[in-house]
Motif scaffolding. Structure first.
Motif, PDB file in Angstrom:
ATOM      1  N   LEU A 102       0.887  -1.050   0.138  1.00  0.00           N
ATOM      2  CA  LEU A 102      -0.174   0.166  -0.018  1.00  0.00           C
ATOM      3  C   LEU A 102       1.158   0.738  -0.396  1.00  0.00           C
ATOM      4  CD1 LEU A 102      -2.838  -1.151   2.566  1.00  0.00           C
ATOM      5  CD2 LEU A 102      -2.554  -1.249   0.312  1.00  0.00           C
ATOM      6  N   TRP A 103       1.075   2.058  -1.521  1.00  0.00           N
ATOM      7  CA  TRP A 103       1.176   3.224  -1.382  1.00  0.00           C
ATOM      8  C   TRP A 103       3.286   2.752  -1.143  1.00  0.00           C
ATOM      9  CZ3 TRP A 103      -1.476   8.188   0.921  1.00  0.00           C
ATOM     10  CH2 TRP A 103      -2.218   8.072   0.085  1.00  0.00           C
ATOM     11  N   GLY A 104       3.572   2.009  -0.960  1.00  0.00           N
ATOM     12  CA  GLY A 104       5.032   1.308  -1.264  1.00  0.00           C
ATOM     13  C   GLY A 104       5.009   0.767   0.207  1.00  0.00           C
ATOM     14  N   PHE A 105       3.770   1.034   0.767  1.00  0.00           N
ATOM     15  CA  PHE A 105       4.432  -0.040   2.373  1.00  0.00           C
ATOM     16  C   PHE A 105       3.616  -1.242   1.818  1.00  0.00           C
ATOM     17  CE2 PHE A 105       3.912   4.716   3.613  1.00  0.00           C
ATOM     18  CZ  PHE A 105       5.516   4.287   3.775  1.00  0.00           C
ATOM     19  N   ARG A 106       4.702  -2.543   2.816  1.00  0.00           N
ATOM     20  CA  ARG A 106       4.272  -3.582   2.354  1.00  0.00           C
ATOM     21  C   ARG A 106       3.511  -4.129   3.858  1.00  0.00           C
ATOM     22  NH1 ARG A 106       5.036  -7.546  -0.616  1.00  0.00           N
ATOM     23  NH2 ARG A 106       5.283 -10.091  -0.046  1.00  0.00           N
ATOM     24  N   LYS A 107       2.647  -4.646   3.510  1.00  0.00           N
ATOM     25  CA  LYS A 107       1.753  -5.473   4.824  1.00  0.00           C
ATOM     26  C   LYS A 107       1.260  -6.727   4.832  1.00  0.00           C
ATOM     27  CE  LYS A 107      -2.671  -4.522   7.208  1.00  0.00           C
ATOM     28  NZ  LYS A 107      -2.765  -4.285   8.378  1.00  0.00           N
ATOM     29  N   ASP A 108       1.973  -7.591   5.785  1.00  0.00           N
ATOM     30  CA  ASP A 108       1.800  -8.600   5.627  1.00  0.00           C
ATOM     31  C   ASP A 108       1.198  -9.144   6.813  1.00  0.00           C
ATOM     32  OD1 ASP A 108       3.734  -9.642   3.858  1.00  0.00           O
ATOM     33  OD2 ASP A 108       5.186  -8.929   5.213  1.00  0.00           O
ATOM     34  N   GLN A 109       0.572  -9.346   8.198  1.00  0.00           N
ATOM     35  CA  GLN A 109      -0.191  -9.218   8.590  1.00  0.00           C
ATOM     36  C   GLN A 109      -1.936  -8.840   9.315  1.00  0.00           C
ATOM     37  OE1 GLN A 109       2.272  -8.932  12.119  1.00  0.00           O
ATOM     38  NE2 GLN A 109       1.623  -7.044  13.084  1.00  0.00           N
ATOM     39  N   VAL A 110      -1.910  -9.176   9.959  1.00  0.00           N
ATOM     40  CA  VAL A 110      -3.764  -8.460  10.252  1.00  0.00           C
ATOM     41  C   VAL A 110      -3.586  -7.587  11.454  1.00  0.00           C
ATOM     42  CG1 VAL A 110      -6.141  -8.961  10.720  1.00  0.00           C
ATOM     43  CG2 VAL A 110      -4.936  -9.993   8.598  1.00  0.00           C
ATOM     44  N   ASP A 111      -4.310  -6.496  11.175  1.00  0.00           N
ATOM     45  CA  ASP A 111      -3.624  -6.076  12.840  1.00  0.00           C
ATOM     46  C   ASP A 111      -4.896  -5.467  13.492  1.00  0.00           C
ATOM     47  OD1 ASP A 111      -0.807  -5.459  12.841  1.00  0.00           O
ATOM     48  OD2 ASP A 111      -1.084  -4.019  10.771  1.00  0.00           O
ATOM     49  N   THR A 112      -6.066  -6.312  12.982  1.00  0.00           N
ATOM     50  CA  THR A 112      -7.205  -5.577  13.701  1.00  0.00           C
ATOM     51  C   THR A 112      -7.854  -6.468  14.633  1.00  0.00           C
ATOM     52  OG1 THR A 112      -8.429  -5.211  11.733  1.00  0.00           O
ATOM     53  CG2 THR A 112      -9.718  -5.626  13.541  1.00  0.00           C
ATOM     54  N   ARG A 113      -7.681  -6.317  16.174  1.00  0.00           N
ATOM     55  CA  ARG A 113      -8.472  -7.295  17.250  1.00  0.00           C
ATOM     56  C   ARG A 113     -10.361  -7.042  17.124  1.00  0.00           C
ATOM     57  NH1 ARG A 113      -6.068  -5.497  23.246  1.00  0.00           N
ATOM     58  NH2 ARG A 113      -7.406  -7.750  23.461  1.00  0.00           N
ATOM     59  N   ILE A 114     -10.165  -8.532  17.821  1.00  0.00           N
ATOM     60  CA  ILE A 114     -12.058  -8.409  17.602  1.00  0.00           C
ATOM     61  C   ILE A 114     -12.270  -8.860  19.163  1.00  0.00           C
ATOM     62  CG2 ILE A 114     -13.782  -9.562  17.325  1.00  0.00           C
ATOM     63  CD1 ILE A 114     -13.277  -9.469  14.681  1.00  0.00           C
ATOM     64  N   THR A 115     -12.646  -8.059  19.891  1.00  0.00           N
ATOM     65  CA  THR A 115     -13.433  -8.281  21.546  1.00  0.00           C
ATOM     66  C   THR A 115     -14.822  -8.679  21.528  1.00  0.00           C
ATOM     67  OG1 THR A 115     -12.507  -6.288  22.787  1.00  0.00           O
ATOM     68  CG2 THR A 115     -11.037  -7.557  22.449  1.00  0.00           C
ATOM     69  N   ILE A 116     -14.968 -10.000  22.374  1.00  0.00           N
ATOM     70  CA  ILE A 116     -16.794  -9.568  22.756  1.00  0.00           C
ATOM     71  C   ILE A 116     -17.026 -10.168  23.987  1.00  0.00           C
ATOM     72  CG2 ILE A 116     -19.001 -11.468  22.198  1.00  0.00           C
ATOM     73  CD1 ILE A 116     -17.532 -12.344  19.255  1.00  0.00           C
ATOM     74  N   THR A 117     -17.586  -8.865  24.253  1.00  0.00           N
ATOM     75  CA  THR A 117     -18.679  -8.697  25.394  1.00  0.00           C
ATOM     76  C   THR A 117     -19.658  -9.120  25.831  1.00  0.00           C
ATOM     77  OG1 THR A 117     -19.027  -6.823  25.762  1.00  0.00           O
ATOM     78  CG2 THR A 117     -16.390  -7.021  26.186  1.00  0.00           C
ATOM     79  N   ASP A 118     -20.584 -10.099  27.508  1.00  0.00           N
ATOM     80  CA  ASP A 118     -21.807 -10.122  27.392  1.00  0.00           C
ATOM     81  C   ASP A 118     -22.511  -9.117  27.938  1.00  0.00           C
ATOM     82  OD1 ASP A 118     -21.173  -9.741  29.794  1.00  0.00           O
ATOM     83  OD2 ASP A 118     -20.763 -11.654  30.493  1.00  0.00           O
ATOM     84  N   ALA A 119     -23.930  -9.048  28.179  1.00  0.00           N
ATOM     85  CA  ALA A 119     -24.661  -8.260  27.896  1.00  0.00           C
ATOM     86  C   ALA A 119     -24.199  -7.449  29.589  1.00  0.00           C
ATOM     87  CB  ALA A 119     -26.033  -8.844  28.378  1.00  0.00           C
ATOM     88  N   GLN A 120     -23.137  -7.832  30.501  1.00  0.00           N
ATOM     89  CA  GLN A 120     -22.751  -7.344  31.387  1.00  0.00           C
ATOM     90  C   GLN A 120     -21.224  -6.463  30.785  1.00  0.00           C
ATOM     91  OE1 GLN A 120     -24.108 -10.538  32.582  1.00  0.00           O
ATOM     92  NE2 GLN A 120     -26.139  -9.710  32.648  1.00  0.00           N
ATOM     93  N   GLY A 121     -20.834  -6.197  30.110  1.00  0.00           N
ATOM     94  CA  GLY A 121     -18.889  -6.145  29.610  1.00  0.00           C
ATOM     95  C   GLY A 121     -18.850  -6.897  30.224  1.00  0.00           C
ATOM     96  N   ARG A 122     -18.810  -8.532  30.146  1.00  0.00           N
ATOM     97  CA  ARG A 122     -17.319  -9.202  30.498  1.00  0.00           C
ATOM     98  C   ARG A 122     -16.381  -9.468  29.615  1.00  0.00           C
ATOM     99  NH1 ARG A 122     -15.090 -10.181  35.156  1.00  0.00           N
ATOM    100  NH2 ARG A 122     -16.474  -9.380  36.283  1.00  0.00           N
TER     101      ARG A 122
END
Length: 483
Positions: free
Chosen positions: A83-103
């Motif tokens: 991308l624009w001369g910069f190489r991207k070799d890994q996924v940097d997006t993190r996903i977290t899921i909490t329950d209805a109480q926020g845990r």
């Protein structure tokens, strides 16, 4: 301070201020704009992932179901994108899921499972049915370790049963932000350079146009033969062209008025003497007198009439030359041949006074100019030399190149009394003349003035000075070879 420098400084200040403001605003908007774009993409991703996670969340298998397995595999992907001369070799997006109480019940990194996130804005606001997002420092020791979190609700019908948060480190955007800044600065410096060059050219054009007009006005004020500068070659008929034409029209009107006034004044003064003599003689002729006296007074009237005619002819010729701004004829003129013609034409006058004329004509004595005007000028110098020479004397006429080779010098040396010291600086004035020998009348005082005008019209000079080695006077004209 010169006007060119003033224009340049003014242009530079205006341009610099405008560029500073634009750069400040532009560069200040690069980082926020980039982060807003990332937040916008995270919002879309969060709601998409929330829809995918909804079945497993309802079934109570969010930590081990198909969604969790897909996300773990997703984190191990190797995009290999550039991308624009910069190489991207890994996924940097993190996903977290909490329950209805926020845990936290699921985390792609496995670090936050079991933690209470109910007080974080992304979870807290989303559980309340609002848009939840935050940007917080991940490592308290590193203020640059901020991470953007964007959350989306996981629903069971209208009830919110969990919150899915998508997060990315802000540092991942720094290379792209810096690249954008560098490109903006590079183009800005280029634009500044081009603008300064245009400003220099514009200032030079303005200053040179004004300078030519000023030089022309100063030359006119000094009484020089100045040619109207051509304006508008680069940009057509501009205000400078109109101004030059207006100055020229004003010069012509003022010059014509002053010229007429000067000529009327001087001509009136010069006509008084011969008119008074004619009037006196004519009044005497009306009275009875001897025939010899009648012939004497009639001859006196004739001589004064001839003097008036000669004066008028000289004035008309001088007026024609003085009104010429530049030469219209540029013919090759052989000064040697022209001088021989003049001396031959004056042979009768030379014999009457017993004068001899010695010619010394060199090679390459051809110049460019108006032969008729040059003949008039040289004829005047030769006539003066004959009139001031004593009977039985000698004239020496020399024509040749000067030492520098840029001029042809025409000179005549007589053996007369020379020019008195009091008159040496006035002999080129209009109507100024010195007494001739042998009871001759004064001349019109216009001959040397005509010579000076013709020489300057050709780009040359004229000088008259007393001979150093013996009695006599030397009159010289320098004719430029490149005229």
């Amino acid at each position: 301070m010169r006007i060119a420098l003033r224009l340049m400084l003014g242009f530079f200040l205006v341009l610099g201020l405008a560029l500073f403001v634009v750069l400040r605003v532009f560069l200040g908007e690069v980082e926020p704009g980039t982060r807003l774009a990332m937040e916008d993409s995270l919002v879309d991703a969060a709601y998409a992932y929330a829809q995918l996670a909804e079945p497993d969340m309802k079934a109570g298998v969010i930590a081990s179901g198909g969604f969790a397995q897909a996300m773990v595999a997703y984190r191990k992907a190797k995009p290999g994108a550039v991308l624009w001369g910069f190489r991207k070799d890994q996924v940097d997006t993190r996903i977290t899921i909490t329950d209805a109480q926020g845990r936290v019940v699921f985390d792609t990194s496995g670090v936050a499972v079991g933690q209470d996130h109910s007080r974080w804005n992304d979870v807290f606001k989303t559980l309340r049915g609002e848009y939840g997002a935050r940007s917080s420092v991940e490592d308290p020791q590193d203020p640059n370790s901020t991470v953007m979190h964007v959350a989306a609700p996981i629903r069971d019908g209208e009830r919110i049963i969990g919150v899915l948060t998508v997060s990315r480190p802000n540092q991942l955007l720094d290379p792209y932000i810096e690249r954008s800044r560098q490109r903006i600065l590079l183009w800005s410096w280029g634009l500044l350079g081009v603008s300064l060059l245009m400003g220099l050219l514009f200032s030079w054009w303005m200053a040179s146009s004004l300078s030519r007009l000023r030089s022309y006005a100063n030359a006119v004020a000094e009484g020089e033969r100045a040619e109207l500068p051509r304006m508008g070659q680069l940009s057509g008929h501009t205000e400078f062209h109109d101004l030059a034409q207006a100055v020229e029209r004003m010069r012509l009107k003022l010059e014509d008025k002053a010229y007429v006034e000067s000529y009327v004044h001087t001509l009136t003064h010069e006509l008084k003497s011969p008119l008074a003599a004619i009037r006196g003689a004519s009044e005497l002729l009306q009275e009875p007198m001897a025939e010899a006296d009648q012939r004497r007074f009639a001859g006196h009237i004739q001589r004064q009439t001839e003097r008036l005619q000669h004066l008028i002819d000289k004035l008309l010729g001088l007026a024609d030359v003085e009104q010429m701004r530049r030469l219209t004829v540029h013919d090759p003129v052989d000064l040697g041949a022209l001088t021989q013609e003049l001396v031959q034409a004056a042979e009768a006058r030379l014999r009457l006074k017993g004068l001899t004329a010695r010619l010394d004509v060199g090679a390459d004595v051809v110049v460019s100019g108006d032969r008729f005007l040059m003949q008039q000028a040289l004829q005047n110098l030769l006539d003066n030399a004959i009139e001031f020479s004593p009977n039985g004397g000698e004239l020496v006429v020399t024509v040749g190149l000067d030492a520098a080779g840029g001029f042809v010098v025409w000179s005549v040396l007589d053996q007369g009394p020379g020019v008195p010291d009091y008159a040496i600086h006035r002999i080129f004035e209009r109507f100024y003349s010195l007494p001739r020998g042998d009871h001759q009348d004064k001349s019109s005082g216009l001959g040397l003035c005509l010579v000076k005008e013709v020489a300057e019209l050709h780009g040359g000079t004229v000088s008259v000075h007393n001979a150093e080695a013996a009695d006599g006077c030397v009159a010289s004209v320098h004719w430029p070879l490149g005229t």
